[in-house]
Write a protein that holds these residues in place. Structure first.
Motif, PDB file in Angstrom:
ATOM      1  N   THR A  33     -41.700 -18.582  31.292  1.00  0.00           N
ATOM      2  CA  THR A  33     -41.867 -17.233  30.753  1.00  0.00           C
ATOM      3  C   THR A  33     -41.703 -17.200  29.241  1.00  0.00           C
ATOM      4  OG1 THR A  33     -39.534 -16.588  30.994  1.00  0.00           O
ATOM      5  CG2 THR A  33     -40.965 -16.284  32.909  1.00  0.00           C
ATOM      6  N   GLY A  34     -41.347 -18.339  28.629  1.00  0.00           N
ATOM      7  CA  GLY A  34     -41.217 -18.405  27.182  1.00  0.00           C
ATOM      8  C   GLY A  34     -40.021 -19.230  26.756  1.00  0.00           C
ATOM      9  N   PRO A  35     -39.977 -19.629  25.479  1.00  0.00           N
ATOM     10  CA  PRO A  35     -38.842 -20.418  24.973  1.00  0.00           C
ATOM     11  C   PRO A  35     -37.532 -19.656  25.128  1.00  0.00           C
ATOM     12  CG  PRO A  35     -40.673 -20.432  23.417  1.00  0.00           C
ATOM     13  CD  PRO A  35     -40.996 -19.393  24.442  1.00  0.00           C
ATOM     14  N   ARG A  36     -36.445 -20.390  25.313  1.00  0.00           N
ATOM     15  CA  ARG A  36     -35.128 -19.789  25.497  1.00  0.00           C
ATOM     16  C   ARG A  36     -34.089 -20.556  24.697  1.00  0.00           C
ATOM     17  NH1 ARG A  36     -37.796 -16.481  27.556  1.00  0.00           N
ATOM     18  NH2 ARG A  36     -37.637 -15.482  29.596  1.00  0.00           N
ATOM     19  N   ARG A  37     -33.125 -19.805  24.163  1.00  0.00           N
ATOM     20  CA  ARG A  37     -31.947 -20.449  23.597  1.00  0.00           C
ATOM     21  C   ARG A  37     -31.045 -20.895  24.750  1.00  0.00           C
ATOM     22  NH1 ARG A  37     -31.638 -15.611  19.691  1.00  0.00           N
ATOM     23  NH2 ARG A  37     -30.335 -14.791  21.343  1.00  0.00           N
ATOM     24  N   TYR A  38     -30.113 -21.785  24.427  1.00  0.00           N
ATOM     25  CA  TYR A  38     -29.199 -22.293  25.446  1.00  0.00           C
ATOM     26  C   TYR A  38     -28.470 -21.139  26.127  1.00  0.00           C
ATOM     27  CZ  TYR A  38     -25.382 -24.932  27.590  1.00  0.00           C
ATOM     28  OH  TYR A  38     -24.482 -25.464  28.496  1.00  0.00           O
ATOM     29  N   GLY A  39     -27.949 -20.194  25.344  1.00  0.00           N
ATOM     30  CA  GLY A  39     -27.212 -19.070  25.914  1.00  0.00           C
ATOM     31  C   GLY A  39     -28.074 -18.194  26.790  1.00  0.00           C
ATOM     32  N   GLU A  40     -29.356 -18.053  26.448  1.00  0.00           N
ATOM     33  CA  GLU A  40     -30.261 -17.252  27.267  1.00  0.00           C
ATOM     34  C   GLU A  40     -30.526 -17.935  28.605  1.00  0.00           C
ATOM     35  OE1 GLU A  40     -32.882 -14.983  23.818  1.00  0.00           O
ATOM     36  OE2 GLU A  40     -33.411 -17.033  24.399  1.00  0.00           O
ATOM     37  N   LEU A  41     -30.662 -19.261  28.574  1.00  0.00           N
ATOM     38  CA  LEU A  41     -30.823 -19.993  29.829  1.00  0.00           C
ATOM     39  C   LEU A  41     -29.585 -19.836  30.705  1.00  0.00           C
ATOM     40  CD1 LEU A  41     -32.541 -23.257  28.572  1.00  0.00           C
ATOM     41  CD2 LEU A  41     -33.521 -21.609  30.181  1.00  0.00           C
ATOM     42  N   ALA A  42     -28.409 -19.955  30.092  1.00  0.00           N
ATOM     43  CA  ALA A  42     -27.163 -19.825  30.848  1.00  0.00           C
ATOM     44  C   ALA A  42     -27.034 -18.424  31.443  1.00  0.00           C
ATOM     45  CB  ALA A  42     -25.974 -20.139  29.949  1.00  0.00           C
ATOM     46  N   ALA A  43     -27.413 -17.404  30.677  1.00  0.00           N
ATOM     47  CA  ALA A  43     -27.312 -16.029  31.170  1.00  0.00           C
ATOM     48  C   ALA A  43     -28.276 -15.784  32.325  1.00  0.00           C
ATOM     49  CB  ALA A  43     -27.582 -15.044  30.039  1.00  0.00           C
ATOM     50  N   GLY A  44     -29.431 -16.428  32.301  1.00  0.00           N
ATOM     51  CA  GLY A  44     -30.419 -16.244  33.361  1.00  0.00           C
ATOM     52  C   GLY A  44     -30.100 -17.014  34.622  1.00  0.00           C
ATOM     53  N   LEU A  45     -29.161 -17.965  34.516  1.00  0.00           N
ATOM     54  CA  LEU A  45     -28.717 -18.758  35.674  1.00  0.00           C
ATOM     55  C   LEU A  45     -27.197 -18.672  35.743  1.00  0.00           C
ATOM     56  CD1 LEU A  45     -30.960 -21.870  34.942  1.00  0.00           C
ATOM     57  CD2 LEU A  45     -31.379 -20.146  36.711  1.00  0.00           C
ATOM     58  N   PRO A  46     -26.667 -17.491  36.084  1.00  0.00           N
ATOM     59  CA  PRO A  46     -25.229 -17.252  35.919  1.00  0.00           C
ATOM     60  C   PRO A  46     -24.317 -18.158  36.733  1.00  0.00           C
ATOM     61  CG  PRO A  46     -26.265 -15.475  37.178  1.00  0.00           C
ATOM     62  CD  PRO A  46     -27.370 -16.314  36.620  1.00  0.00           C
ATOM     63  N   ARG A  47     -24.821 -18.817  37.748  1.00  0.00           N
ATOM     64  CA  ARG A  47     -23.958 -19.676  38.567  1.00  0.00           C
ATOM     65  C   ARG A  47     -23.993 -21.145  38.138  1.00  0.00           C
ATOM     66  NH1 ARG A  47     -23.681 -18.007  44.918  1.00  0.00           N
ATOM     67  NH2 ARG A  47     -23.001 -15.859  44.621  1.00  0.00           N
ATOM     68  N   ILE A  48     -24.798 -21.480  37.146  1.00  0.00           N
ATOM     69  CA  ILE A  48     -24.885 -22.888  36.782  1.00  0.00           C
ATOM     70  C   ILE A  48     -23.698 -23.278  35.904  1.00  0.00           C
ATOM     71  CG2 ILE A  48     -26.310 -22.496  34.725  1.00  0.00           C
ATOM     72  CD1 ILE A  48     -27.794 -25.112  35.388  1.00  0.00           C
ATOM     73  N   PRO A  49     -22.965 -24.323  36.242  1.00  0.00           N
ATOM     74  CA  PRO A  49     -21.879 -24.785  35.369  1.00  0.00           C
ATOM     75  C   PRO A  49     -22.456 -25.261  34.036  1.00  0.00           C
ATOM     76  CG  PRO A  49     -21.677 -25.720  37.582  1.00  0.00           C
ATOM     77  CD  PRO A  49     -23.029 -25.091  37.508  1.00  0.00           C
ATOM     78  N   THR A  50     -21.711 -25.046  32.967  1.00  0.00           N
ATOM     79  CA  THR A  50     -22.234 -25.385  31.645  1.00  0.00           C
ATOM     80  C   THR A  50     -22.510 -26.882  31.519  1.00  0.00           C
ATOM     81  OG1 THR A  50     -19.960 -25.523  30.799  1.00  0.00           O
ATOM     82  CG2 THR A  50     -21.121 -23.423  30.525  1.00  0.00           C
ATOM     83  N   ASN A  51     -21.678 -27.707  32.142  1.00  0.00           N
ATOM     84  CA  ASN A  51     -21.925 -29.150  32.035  1.00  0.00           C
ATOM     85  C   ASN A  51     -23.195 -29.560  32.771  1.00  0.00           C
ATOM     86  OD1 ASN A  51     -20.533 -28.586  34.528  1.00  0.00           O
ATOM     87  ND2 ASN A  51     -20.172 -30.772  34.772  1.00  0.00           N
ATOM     88  N   ILE A  52     -23.505 -28.861  33.866  1.00  0.00           N
ATOM     89  CA  ILE A  52     -24.729 -29.166  34.613  1.00  0.00           C
ATOM     90  C   ILE A  52     -25.954 -28.700  33.826  1.00  0.00           C
ATOM     91  CG2 ILE A  52     -26.037 -28.711  36.718  1.00  0.00           C
ATOM     92  CD1 ILE A  52     -23.671 -30.567  37.107  1.00  0.00           C
ATOM     93  N   LEU A  53     -25.867 -27.519  33.213  1.00  0.00           N
ATOM     94  CA  LEU A  53     -26.990 -27.047  32.400  1.00  0.00           C
ATOM     95  C   LEU A  53     -27.266 -28.022  31.265  1.00  0.00           C
ATOM     96  CD1 LEU A  53     -29.120 -25.019  31.548  1.00  0.00           C
ATOM     97  CD2 LEU A  53     -27.328 -23.680  30.408  1.00  0.00           C
TER      98      LEU A  53
END
Length: 213
Positions: A33-53
């Motif tokens: 759907t378009g480029p994303r910053r790291y924080g935007e990706l994390a917000a869109g996948l709220p259950r993903i652990p940060t280390n896994i992302l």
């Protein structure tokens, strides 16, 4: 790349090695759907652990599926041409999965990116070609999605705009797309709340976005 090795010289085996790890295809889906910053990706996948992302992004970058790019003094993640080649795969998997959705669980959410891809999956170009151009503003949980259909062209993304029909909905909106919930029933039960426009346009929405029988 650290993905599992199936020990088979096969296109499918290689594909699963590259994008078969948990969360990988959902990251690809959101980047479609378009480029994303790291924080935007994390917000869109709220259950993903940060280390896994972080690990998945590194793996997908190493595989040439996505890249880091500077954009207005920030770093964004975007798909490469090789990564964008996954779009028909993602849409086909989405269409297959929509047939087995069932009722949404209380803890399940939809995001603008996930809904955008699901709508692209279910878009019926041949049907839309015979209908008047129509725009929809959808409040999906706490986020906004603007959808414009003009003949065979579909433009869908986050944000708002001047719409023929505005409505609020949650995960149950996908039951309309899958054909499990009639628009009238959705309104009567509160699964969809009309904010502006003629209720008959929700029928047009359901006709335009529907999995083929």
């Amino acid at each position: 790349m650290a993905a599992r090795d199936y020990g088979q010289y096969s296109g499918l085996a290689r594909a699963v090695e590259l994008v078969g790890e948990r969360w990988a295809l959902l990251i690809v889906r959101d980047l479609l759907t378009g480029p994303r910053r790291y924080g935007e990706l994390a917000a869109g996948l709220p259950r993903i652990p940060t280390n896994i992302l972080a690990a998945r992004l590194k793996e997908l970058q190493a595989a040439g599926i996505l890249r880091r790019a500077p954009r207005s003094r920030v770093i964004v993640y975007e798909l490469t041409p090789f990564g964008r080649g996954l779009e028909p795969v993602v849409l086909a998997l989405g269409a297959w999965g929509l047939q087995a959705m069932g009722d949404p669980r209380d803890e399940q959410i939809v995001t603008p990116a996930s809904m955008a891809i699901d709508l692209r999956t279910a878009f019926r170009e041949d049907v839309a070609a015979g209908l008047p151009a129509t725009s929809y503003s959808a409040r999906i949980d706490s986020a906004d999605l603007f959808i414009r259909v003009d003949g065979r062209l579909l433009d869908v993304g986050g944000g708002t705009g001047r719409a023929d029909l505005a409505f609020a909905a949650g995960p149950a909106l996908l039951r309309i797309v899958s054909g499990d919930l009639a628009p009238r029933t959705a309104i009567e039960t509160g699964a969809v709340a009309l904010l502006h426009g003629d209720a008959a346009l929700l029928d047009r929405f359901a006709t335009t976005f529907r999995l083929a029988a």
